[in-house]
Design an enzyme around this catalytic site. Sequence first.
Site, mmCIF file in Angstrom:
data_model
loop_
_atom_site.group_PDB
_atom_site.id
_atom_site.type_symbol
_atom_site.label_atom_id
_atom_site.label_comp_id
_atom_site.label_asym_id
_atom_site.label_seq_id
_atom_site.Cartn_x
_atom_site.Cartn_y
_atom_site.Cartn_z
ATOM 1 N N TYR A 96 -9.738 -1.398 2.310
ATOM 2 C CA TYR A 96 -9.261 -1.199 3.680
ATOM 3 C C TYR A 96 -9.055 0.282 3.984
ATOM 4 C CZ TYR A 96 -8.455 -5.711 5.937
ATOM 5 O OH TYR A 96 -8.627 -6.902 6.576
ATOM 6 N N ASP A 121 0.803 -1.218 0.000
ATOM 7 C CA ASP A 121 0.000 0.000 0.000
ATOM 8 C C ASP A 121 0.837 1.270 0.000
ATOM 9 O OD1 ASP A 121 -2.260 -1.502 -0.081
ATOM 10 O OD2 ASP A 121 -2.692 -1.398 2.051
#
Length: 688
Positions: free
Chosen positions: A407, A323
């Site tokens: 997320y 990420d």
Amino acid sequence: MSTNKEMKTATASTLNQHVHPFDQLTGDEIIQTAAIVRQAKPEVDLVFNTITLKEPNKQVMLSYLGWDTSKPRITKVEREALVVILEKVTMKCYEAIVSLTHNTLKSWTYMPDVQPMLTMDDMFEVEELVLKDEKVIQECRELGITDMSCVFNDPWAIARHVSHPGREKRLMQALMYMRTCEEDNQYAHPLDFVPIIDLGLKKVIAIERIKPRDSKYSRPTIPLQQHNFLPEFVGEENYRKDVKPIIIQQPQGVSFTVKGNEIDWQKWNLRISMNYREGLVLHNISYQDGPEKRPLFYRISLSEMVVPYADTNTPHHRKHAFDVGEYGLGLCTNSLQLGCDCLGSIYYFDAVFNDHNGQPVEIPSAVCMHEEDYGILMKHTDYRNGRAHTIRSRRLVISQIVTVANYDYGLYYYFYQDGTFEYEVKATGELNTHVLAEDESAAGMGTIVAPQINAQYHQHFFTMRIDPMIDGQNNSVQQVDTYTLPYPTGHPKNPFGNGFTSDYTILKDTKEGQQNACYETQRFWKIVNTDRIHPYSKTPVGWKISSGHTAPFFAKDDSLVAERAGFAKKTLWVTPYDENQMFAGGFYCNQSGGDDTVEVWANREVQDIQQKDIVLWYTFGITHLPRVEDFPIMPVEYCGFTIKPCNFFIANPALDVPPTNKKINHSVLAHENSSKGEGPKSCCSTKL
């Protein structure tokens, strides 16, 4: 008077003061940088992937900051920008260094066989072109979906595709979902195919179906039952009626001061910045110890993270999201909302990044800072006379929240009055889901959280880059293990069998600097300065780093994810400082092969790490075996680490924190009139 209100917002481009060398680029500087590059390279059809501050040389900054007094202090630092550029269609990558001080292009370098990170512009482009692709439309028709406005996708990095193993093509994969109505939770309706997209060609080049395992069906039906969490679906009538307000007030104002991006709180001093990749970064952290301002950390940031999934079915093996390096925490930053994301008296900092055209994109209220009560700092009651001494704890919170597809991560830096520093991740958002056929199981690698909806097992690893300067630039790392004495009960050195001791080992080189957590010995590490010995303990002054959230890396060493995410194999790596080694997964992490990671750097050659300018790469994380209770939206899961002084101060540094009392904090007895049963005015009675 309530101070639950928004305070002045600090925006770099609007501050009427000198820009500090650590400050992120302003919107005007981004425009200036893009103009310089365009003027110098008119022949290139430019896509500005990233325009960011090129941080000044560390030795220059140590002088500028006043820590290096061996030569005359540097007072002016050249302002530079690092630019990563793609050429349209060919997707060739270039790096440019621009001097904003001198308004010139200093360097232009072609970077072969790399793919820079994926930006929000890339995401939006992929989402749109996937829905217009005839192959995707046909797949949806076969599933009974005729209205493409109901179809959605999460564009993901490709990892490394077996049919396209190199990096000459800029690829993405799209995880497909649908909604049964506007604002419906798409993760309740996952589809069973994955389009592969070539960003240079701007087209879908392949469709991969996810075949059911051990099923009589060749293709699953799509579950249509709604699983929602937004207020309009839950219904006001269904909310709890016994939740009473909690109001946080600071009627005399806050205890911190802010000057630009420099922060003073209690005895802490530091600077913050934001960049497209790491998001929130801390610089030049020090602590005022009496008359001495003691340096602690030059720079701290979340360097990389990876979320590897466990399902072995193709294409799930490619689901391991970096990420930081693939998407950028800065680019994924939320604009925070007062009274929702942060409570109390709030100070916001804005952020500014760039789009593909080289124009600034501002994120207001990207970083939140406030103070929190944190329970008891210290307490003792003398049972002989009943005198109680209680000091309540307060902490400074500096945070950002990022959303990366499904997320959401809250990223929190905490500073405490006793010198403790803590980093915490609050993972929430929605589970990544996969559709199962009616008779299909999760095969022991996931949890069925609703009929036909599989939430696959996965892990979250976060690797911090910690650049220390504990009482000086040269530091070492001690490994501390505690163990039972080796002598049996009855032995003269352990007559009653209760003995245990500790072992302190200085890690000598980059080979020894690769270590894992050890439950059996309660292992932790100390960053120490062996040139400065504590007068009482006779040990080097230091700060200990520890975590209750360390997990083994379960993927095989030769797996695709392990090759790319070698940093997750160890809890700790220690390497000599190198300004080109900033990211644990490599600068060009997207579609990488794992040839430029901290694992490679540490094993390339054995290097001395004793009393050197060193960097610690510290990994913590969790193994997530999803629960039904994590669906449709996941309650926060916590993980993080702590650094605290260990034989650094002469005594408890919080002895001078004043006691509080109910008159100050306005505590009352529940269900009682506040004028009754007041008891002592102070938690800590004094004889002054």
